[in-house]
Structures are given as structure tokens and as C-alpha cells.
Design a protein around this motif. Structure first.
Motif, mmCIF file in Angstrom:
data_model
loop_
_atom_site.group_PDB
_atom_site.id
_atom_site.type_symbol
_atom_site.label_atom_id
_atom_site.label_comp_id
_atom_site.label_asym_id
_atom_site.label_seq_id
_atom_site.Cartn_x
_atom_site.Cartn_y
_atom_site.Cartn_z
ATOM 1 N N GLU A 1 0.141 15.657 53.960
ATOM 2 C CA GLU A 1 1.042 15.526 53.102
ATOM 3 C C GLU A 1 0.510 15.655 51.495
ATOM 4 N N PRO A 2 1.132 16.236 50.655
ATOM 5 C CA PRO A 2 0.714 16.470 49.317
ATOM 6 C C PRO A 2 0.195 15.350 48.413
ATOM 7 N N TYR A 3 0.628 14.125 48.661
ATOM 8 C CA TYR A 3 0.021 12.852 47.965
ATOM 9 C C TYR A 3 -1.458 12.552 48.576
ATOM 10 N N GLN B 1 7.454 17.013 56.867
ATOM 11 C CA GLN B 1 8.111 17.069 58.364
ATOM 12 C C GLN B 1 8.685 18.091 58.652
ATOM 13 N N ASP B 2 9.999 18.232 57.772
ATOM 14 C CA ASP B 2 10.924 19.369 58.064
ATOM 15 C C ASP B 2 10.438 20.581 57.873
ATOM 16 N N VAL B 3 9.323 20.767 56.824
ATOM 17 C CA VAL B 3 8.644 22.112 56.878
ATOM 18 C C VAL B 3 8.007 22.645 57.964
ATOM 19 N N LEU B 4 7.370 21.789 58.339
ATOM 20 C CA LEU B 4 6.384 21.669 59.580
ATOM 21 C C LEU B 4 7.289 22.144 60.926
ATOM 22 N N ARG B 5 8.397 21.519 61.004
ATOM 23 C CA ARG B 5 9.232 21.719 62.190
ATOM 24 C C ARG B 5 10.095 22.853 62.162
ATOM 25 N N GLN B 6 10.241 23.544 60.614
ATOM 26 C CA GLN B 6 10.945 24.907 60.697
ATOM 27 C C GLN B 6 9.842 25.774 61.063
#
Length: 626
Positions: A208-210, A339-344
């Protein structure tokens, strides 16, 4: 002091009136003196005055004919040309004979010449007017060409500006790549690489970016906030949500580090923060692991609690809690986005490789949840784990997601599952345990609630004051800002023979309203002459403010409308009709028929919000200008 334009105009009007009176008075005095002089003059003086008058008339005639100063003294008898008809008008007899008008006498010829001169003058005026028109059109064409040139230059400058911003953005990204390649990356470089990897199908960021903020000092984070602002300006609105969430998280981390420094020095950090250290761990345990939607519900609840207020409410504690909750909401948004980006990307990779995979957003078939997992049963969401810097925790979470992804419900099973869930409710609310209640819930025993209700009833019987109803709130809002020059207006016009198609489905009813009429004095020239502030003129209607209450509209998306119709029996009035839709009937009012002022600067308002349709307007005021 500064003189108003209206005062200057009135002073100029008074001065012009005084000068006109003065000229009339001087003219009357001159007439009286001339009459007195004529009455007292001798015959010789009278003859000399008439000769002087005749000479002046002849001199004026010569000036009109274009004679110079040296010819002014010439007469028919005394001139060097020997012309006995020098002062007479020249008549071209040959030309008149040729035109066939030699039989006309001198008077007719003068009239004819005068008409010709007048025609020539009108023709010259037309030519002059056409020339001015051509010059005006030429000036307008030049102005239009200048405006087009300016627009082209502005468009070119805008394109150049965009290219310059894009160049600076590409240079910033290039510098980031160089720093990452050389092993001296700054936090902004890692964040820029992360956000650019979202558009690249092959690049995958697992963390995650943070998590890039771990181990940074206060000065590093302050530099990061400034760098984020630079990227937001260069990207011009692109990825603005990502950068805003990172700014919130960074500022929260800065506040935490400063609090730790203050507490290490023995400063009043905890008391200023509003949350004691003994309570802070409990607060974090409540926020940790919740989704963005759950945190948003908590945020709205805390906001409503602060707005409600109360004598025993610790505002500092709840505001500090709200600040911490913003950071948790930003983390939750970034985590769900990650999580959405990884899933896509996983879905695209499997499609490219021809691997059969589950749907992009599968429906998980779950076993009946235990009491510890039923914190938010109505949302049907499994609480996601909090941010962790340990790779083992991430691997466990991914393994768990893959195991759950194997059990997928197809669409034909949805109806049966919905029926089972509906039957399990048995039309009764589920009994909540103590560990399932929100952290800010106030629990009452049945006896205590009954006792409180009895006290409220007794108080109502003594004071007669109850809590505001919806109508009371409406009237209170409608009366806001009501001045001394406004009065309530409730003259309703009956609408006869009005039938509604939905009358058999809904019972028609009249909406409630609270209208105001704005009156005042009009200090025109007549009223300024005949009235003053001690004896003012009659008040006139200057505007209306209509507030119509539509709290129970069936179609919430339909906006009420108003129609201005002519009054048949009196042209000085008009009928203003309001139409909203079921279950409300149309309602109409009789108002003064004058032109409206539609400018917002003059108080015009036409809006529908919170179930209240407001139509405020004033009438136009006409001022005579010379």
C-alpha cells in the motif's frame, strides 16, 4: 467627502432649472425696455433705428451669400462694378427658358430654389450618414478581427501553458526514476512510481502507498507534503483523490510525531490533543480493520453528535477523534483502491494467458457468522485486516482470499439465498450483544426509559412546550431574515375544476406555505416633491418571497415548478401557480403584475432543497434619465 452620482444628477437638474428661469427673466426685462424705448423715442430716432435694422438685415444677407469684408459696404448705387442690381438675386434667364420655367415670377423661383437647396442638404446628410455607417462597420470589423486574434493568442498561450506543465511533469517523473535507479529515492518518487504503475498493465506494486511513510522524520514528511502539492498542480486534477488522501495521512503522521516529541519533553501534548493515552489504544482498536463505508458511518455519527452538542459533551475529545478518523478513512480508501487495482491486473493477466478464472468481483458463499464476526451484518462485508508491514500477514490474507474465492454463487442462487435470509429474520430485530454495540451508543434500562418518559410528559403538561415538529422547523427556516419592511402574505387563489390523474392512487392535499411580501417607499420625483420622511408616501409592493413546503413528494427527483398566468378580471394583477406532483395539489396566489428582476444580485432565488421550494424575487425599478 465622496459625492454620490445620484446627488450630482439632482444638483445638475436644479442648476439647469435655475438657469432657465434666469434666461426667461432677462428676456422679459429686455422686452419691457424695448417697449419703453419705442414709446419715448422721437420720429428721427425711430427712422434711424429702422435704417440701422435694415442695414443689419442687409449685412446678414451678404454674409449668408458669402461676401467678404471688403465687399460689405457695396450698394446698388455705390459699387466699382457699375451694377445697379448688385444686391438682387441673379436670375439665369437662358437656363430658365431652356427648362421651360421662365414664366414663373420671382416668388415662385425663390420657393423652387429653396426646395432645391433643401433637397441638396438632405442628400448631403444621407451621404454623410452612409459614410459614418461605413466607418462604424469598418471599426466593428477591426474590433472583431482584434477579438479573434486575441482568442487565437489566448488559445495558443493555453496550449503552450499545458505543454509547459506537461514538460515539467515529465521532468519531475524523470528525476524520480533517476533517483530510484541510483538508490537515493525520496518518498515522493516512490509515490509517483506507485500511481504511474496503475496505468501500466505489467507493473505491479504489492505494498500500500502509505507504507512508504515508515521511518520518515518530521522534516521529511513536511517536504513530502510540499512535493505532493507540486504534483497536484502539475497533474491538473488527475489522481487528485490519491494525492489528497496521502496528504491527510502524512499530516496525521506529522501530528503524531510532534505529539510524541512534546510528551517526551514533558509538554502538555496529551491534553492539547484531547485524547488521553489510556484511551488512545481503545480508540485505535475501534477504528482499526474497518472498511471505508463503516468508518464513514462512524464519521457521520460523530459529526451529528458534535452538532447536537450538550452541556456534558467534551468537544475537544470528539473533534480530536474526528481528525484521527479522517486519517483512518484515507487509509481505508487507499487500501481498497490498492486491492481493486491488484484484482483488475490479476484478472487481465489470467485473460491474456487463457486461464479460466472466477468473476472479477465474486460473491462469496459464507457459513453462518459467529457473534464475533457480526459487527456489521447488514452490510455483508468481511472486515479487512489493517495495514501491516509484515509480509507474512499479507500472504495469509491473500491465501485466505483465494480460498474464499473458490466458493462462488451463481446468479440463479441469489433468489433462494435472499429468501433464506428474509425468513431467518422472522420480522423481528435481532438482539444485539454488548460487544456488538457502537462505541458511542448510550444504553438505557427499561425502567430508566419509562421514568424519563414520565418526566418528559409532566414537563410538557406544565410548560406546554414540546420538541419542534417538522412544520415548526419549516416555519422557523422560512422566517429567517424577516425584516420590518416584510409581512406575511397568505392570499390564496382557489383553483376550480382542476383534476389530477393520480387522484385515484394518492389523496390530493394542499402544501403548507409561508409567504412574505416586501413593501417600501418609492422616492420618485413626485413623491420627493409632495412627501418627506416625516410624512412618507404610501407603501408599494416591491417583491415577494414564497416558501412552499413539499416534504412528502412521491418522486423526489422532480423539482416543483411555477407558472405566471394573467388575471382575467384585473390587468394590474397576475396569478402565480405552483405545481409539484403527487400527492400535492397545485396552489396559486394573486400578486402584483410587474416585471421581475432576475438577477441574483437583487435577491432573486429559485431553489428546491430539503423539501422547501423557495421563489424570491423583487420588481424592477425604472428611473427616468434625461
Amino acid at each position: 467627502g465622496r459625492v454620490e452620482p445620484r446627488s450630482l444628477q439632482s444638483l445638475a437638474t436644479v442648476a439647469s432649472a435655475l438657469s432657465l428661469q434666469e434666461r426667461l427673466r432677462l428676456k422679459e426685462e429686455k422686452k419691457k425696455q424695448a417697449a419703453l424705448m419705442k414709446a419715448l423715442e422721437t420720429p428721427e430716432e425711430k427712422r434711424a433705428r429702422r435704417l440701422a435694422k435694415k442695414e443689419a438685415k442687409e449685412r446678414k444677407k451678404r454674409e449668408k451669400m458669402g461676401w467678404g469684408e471688403e465687399y460689405m459696404g457695396y450698394t446698388n448705387t455705390d459699387n466699382p462694378f457699375g451694377d445697379n442690381n448688385l444686391l438682387g438675386t441673379f436670375i439665369w434667364s437662358k437656363a430658365l427658358e431652356k427648362k421651360g420655367i421662365s414664366h414663373l415670377d420671382e416668388k415662385d423661383l425663390k420657393e423652387r430654389n429653396k426646395r432645391i437647396q433643401e433637397d441638396n442638404r438632405l442628400e448631403l446628410q444621407k451621404v454623410k450618414q452612409l459614410r459614418l455607417e461605413r466607418e462604424r462597420e469598418k471599426a466593428m470589423r477591426e474590433q472583431e478581427l482584434e477579438m479573434l486574434q486575441r482568442e487565437k493568442e489566448a488559445e495558443h498561450f493555453k496550449t503552450w501553458e499545458e505543454q509547459e506543465d506537461n514538460f515539467h511533469l515529465q521532468q519531475a517523473k524523470l528525476r524520480s526514476k533517476i533517483r530510484i535507479r541510483d538508490g537515493r529515492a525520496k518518498p515522493i518518487d516512490l509515490l509517483a512510481k506507485y500511481i504511474s504503475a496503475e496505468d501500466d498493465d505489467l507493473a505491479v506494486e504489492m505494498h500500500e502507498p502509505y507504507t512508504f511513510l515508515n521511518g520518515l522524520t518530521v522534516s521529511d514528511m513536511e517536504d513530502l507534503v510540499e512535493d505532493i502539492q507540486v504534483y497536484m498542480e502539475l497533474e491538473q486534477g488527475k489522481n487528485v483523490d490519491f494525492w489528497r488522501d496521502m496528504t491527510i495521512i502524512t499530516e496525521d503522521e506529522i501530528a503524531k510525531l510532534r505529539k510524541l516529541e512534546a510528551s517526551g519533553k514533558g509538554g502538555p501534548g496529551e491534553r492539547r490533543d484531547g485524547v488521553n493515552a489510556s484511551v488512545s489504544s481503545d480508540v485505535q482498536s475501534v477504528f482499526k480493520g474497518k472498511t471505508y463505508n463503516q468508518l464513514q458511518v462512524l464519521y457521520q455519527g460523530i459529526e451529528s453528535k458534535i452538532r447536537a452538542g450538550g452541556p456534558n459533551l467534551d468537544i475537544g475529545y470528539w473533534e480530536s477523534l474526528l481528525q484521527q478518523l479522517k486519517a483512518y478513512m484515507a487509509r481505508a480508501r487507499l487500501r481498497e483502491r490498492h486491492q481493486d487495482v491488484l484484482r483488475q491486473k490479476l484478472y487481465k493477466l489470467k485473460q491474456e494467458q487463457g486461464v479460466e478464472s472466477e468473476p472479477l468481483f465474486p460473491i462469496i458463499k459464507r457459513e453462518p457468522a459467529s457473534p464475533s464476526d457480526r459487527l456489521y451484518p447488514e452490510e455483508g462485508i468481511v472486515v479487512q485486516p489493517g495495514p501491516s508491514s509484515e509480509p507474512e500477514a499479507e500472504q495469509d490474507a491473500e491465501a485466505k482470499g483465494e480460498a474464499e474465492g473458490e466458493a462462488v454463487l451463481m446468479e440463479e442462487d441469489l433468489i433462494q439465498q435472499s429468501l433464506d435470509d428474509y425468513d431467518a429474520g422472522k420480522y423481528s430485530p435481532r438482539l444485539l450483544g454488548a460487544n456488538e454495540l457502537p462505541f458511542d451508543a448510550h444504553v438505557l434500562e427499561a425502567e430508566e426509559d419509562t421514568h424519563r418518559l414520565l418526566l418528559l410528559r409532566q414537563q410538557l403538561q406544565v410548560t406546554g412546550d414540546a420538541t419542534e415538529s417538522a412544520d415548526d422547523i419549516f416555519f422557523r427556516k422560512a422566517k429567517e431574515g424577516m425584516g420590518a419592511d416584510e409581512a406575511q402574505f397568505s392570499v390564496e387563489m382557489p383553483l376550480t375544476g382542476k383534476a389530477y390523474l393520480w387522484a385515484d392512487k394518492y389523496r390530493p392535499r394542499k402544501p403548507r406555505f409561508f409567504n412574505r411580501v416586501h413593501t417600501g417607499f418609492e422616492w420618485n420625483k413626485y413623491n420627493q416633491t409632495h412627501y418627506d420622511f416625516d410624512n412618507p408616501p404610501p407603501k408599494i409592493v416591491q417583491g415577494y418571497k414564497f416558501n412552499i413546503f413539499y416534504p412528502d413528494l412521491i418522486d423526489k427527483r422532480s423539482t416543483p415548478e411555477y407558472f405566471l398566468e394573467a388575471c382575467q378580471d384585473n390587468k394590474d394583477f397576475a396569478i402565480l401557480r405552483f405545481h409539484a406532483g403527487p400527492p400535492y395539489e397545485d396552489i396559486a396566489f394573486k400578486i402584483v403584475n410587474r416585471e421581475w428582476e432576475y438577477s441574483h444580485r437583487h435577491g432573486f432565488r429559485c431553489q428546491f432543497a430539503n423539501g422547501i421550494f423557495q421563489l424570491w424575487f423583487h420588481f424592477k425599478r425604472y428611473r427616468y434619465r434625461r
